[in-house]
Scaffold this motif. Sequence first.
Motif, PDB file in Angstrom:
ATOM      1  N   UNK A   1       0.962  -1.209   0.023  1.00  0.00           N
ATOM      2  CA  UNK A   1      -0.251  -0.118   0.064  1.00  0.00           C
ATOM      3  C   UNK A   1       1.306   1.288   0.620  1.00  0.00           C
ATOM      4  N   UNK A   2       2.115   0.930  -0.121  1.00  0.00           N
ATOM      5  CA  UNK A   2       2.443   2.360  -0.606  1.00  0.00           C
ATOM      6  C   UNK A   2       2.602   3.436  -1.777  1.00  0.00           C
ATOM      7  N   UNK A   3       2.463   4.899  -0.982  1.00  0.00           N
ATOM      8  CA  UNK A   3       1.910   5.219  -2.214  1.00  0.00           C
ATOM      9  C   UNK A   3       3.199   5.573  -3.163  1.00  0.00           C
ATOM     10  N   UNK A   4       4.337   5.469  -3.089  1.00  0.00           N
ATOM     11  CA  UNK A   4       5.083   6.141  -4.578  1.00  0.00           C
ATOM     12  C   UNK A   4       6.563   5.361  -3.674  1.00  0.00           C
ATOM     13  N   UNK A   5       7.151   5.695  -4.968  1.00  0.00           N
ATOM     14  CA  UNK A   5       8.967   5.188  -4.650  1.00  0.00           C
ATOM     15  C   UNK A   5       9.455   5.841  -3.274  1.00  0.00           C
ATOM     16  N   UNK A   6       9.016   6.636  -2.916  1.00  0.00           N
ATOM     17  CA  UNK A   6       9.380   8.036  -2.271  1.00  0.00           C
ATOM     18  C   UNK A   6       9.259   7.437  -0.530  1.00  0.00           C
TER      19      UNK A   6
END
Length: 326
Positions: free
Chosen positions: A30-35
């Motif tokens: 569920x990460x929102x992006x590579x960052x």
Amino acid sequence: MDITALQETLERHGEPGFRARQVWSWAARGANGYAEMTDVPAALRSRLAERIPFSTLEVEHEARSRDGTVKTLFRTGDGVPVEAVLMRFRDGRRSVCLSSQSGCPLTCTFCATGQMRFRRNLTASEMLDQALHFRRLEAIDHVVFMGMGEPMLNMDEVIAAARRLPDLGVTHRRTTVSTVGWLPGLRKFVDEVEEPIRLALSLHAAEPALRSQLMPVNDRYPLADVLAECRRYFELRRRKVFVEYVMLAGVNDRVEQARSLAELLDPKIFKVNLIPYNPTGSFAGSSPKAIAAFESELKRGGIPTTVRLTRGRDIAAACGQLAASA
Ligand code: SAH
């Protein structure tokens, strides 16, 4: 995220073999992006952000139902529309309904998807990105391939997607693939898929002539052959097959029709799920009374039967209503 492109890019950059797995597992959780991928080197994270879009889909529109259901309309990279639905149940279950194709080439008369233009099969990554969109909102525990399209016309990609769902928290036992009875795909599913993924069959009529009228695919693949394949699934997997039966007033909802259905189905192998018709135009739904009478006749015939809880009808997110017209 395009997993194949990710793997190729990482390889080209001489990254170690575990890297793709590492990136994927962040996305799956569920990460929102590579960052957010703190154990991936920062330089690599920004290179990935430039080269591999975090999702293969863009959100075009989102609708929320009074009952908590969310329907999202996405566009793929080449601009074809895709819809998926998150269903929230009172017992806490969170179920995502995924599309396997943009549109559908079959023409079941009661289903809105068959009335829109068929565009193409979706890739496994495009199916997973539908689920990941909702995974970023909250934890999910069930997936049904019951959105737009006929999964068995796109078996390899559907199965590739289903095989990765446990990474998102959805076990195979809580994953269901639904089919109209497209035999070549169904045979392959029975032969090749060893995971305990559930099978659902859209039946809708026990009499061949009526079934052909409702679902033209019945002329191509006779019901007897389809049911034989379901039996083989049961014998190999030891899991019951769900029969979906949409309740159409005056068409397939008479008590005698329940009796023929009970005679057709082996209660060891099948359970029936009656679906209240969701308006799409041409039919009227059966009354609650007719549905209850049909249900008790099936039960009298020894067939385990339930009635599907309708979700998201106010935002045209219910079964058969997906048609990408935001
Ligand atoms: N093509 C596959 C996957 C889609 S599943 C299949 O048909 O099985 C979608 C389910 O919703 C199917 O059981 C379909 O028959 C049912 N359905 C279609 N139109 C409907 C409607 N208007 N109301 C209720 N159910 C519908």
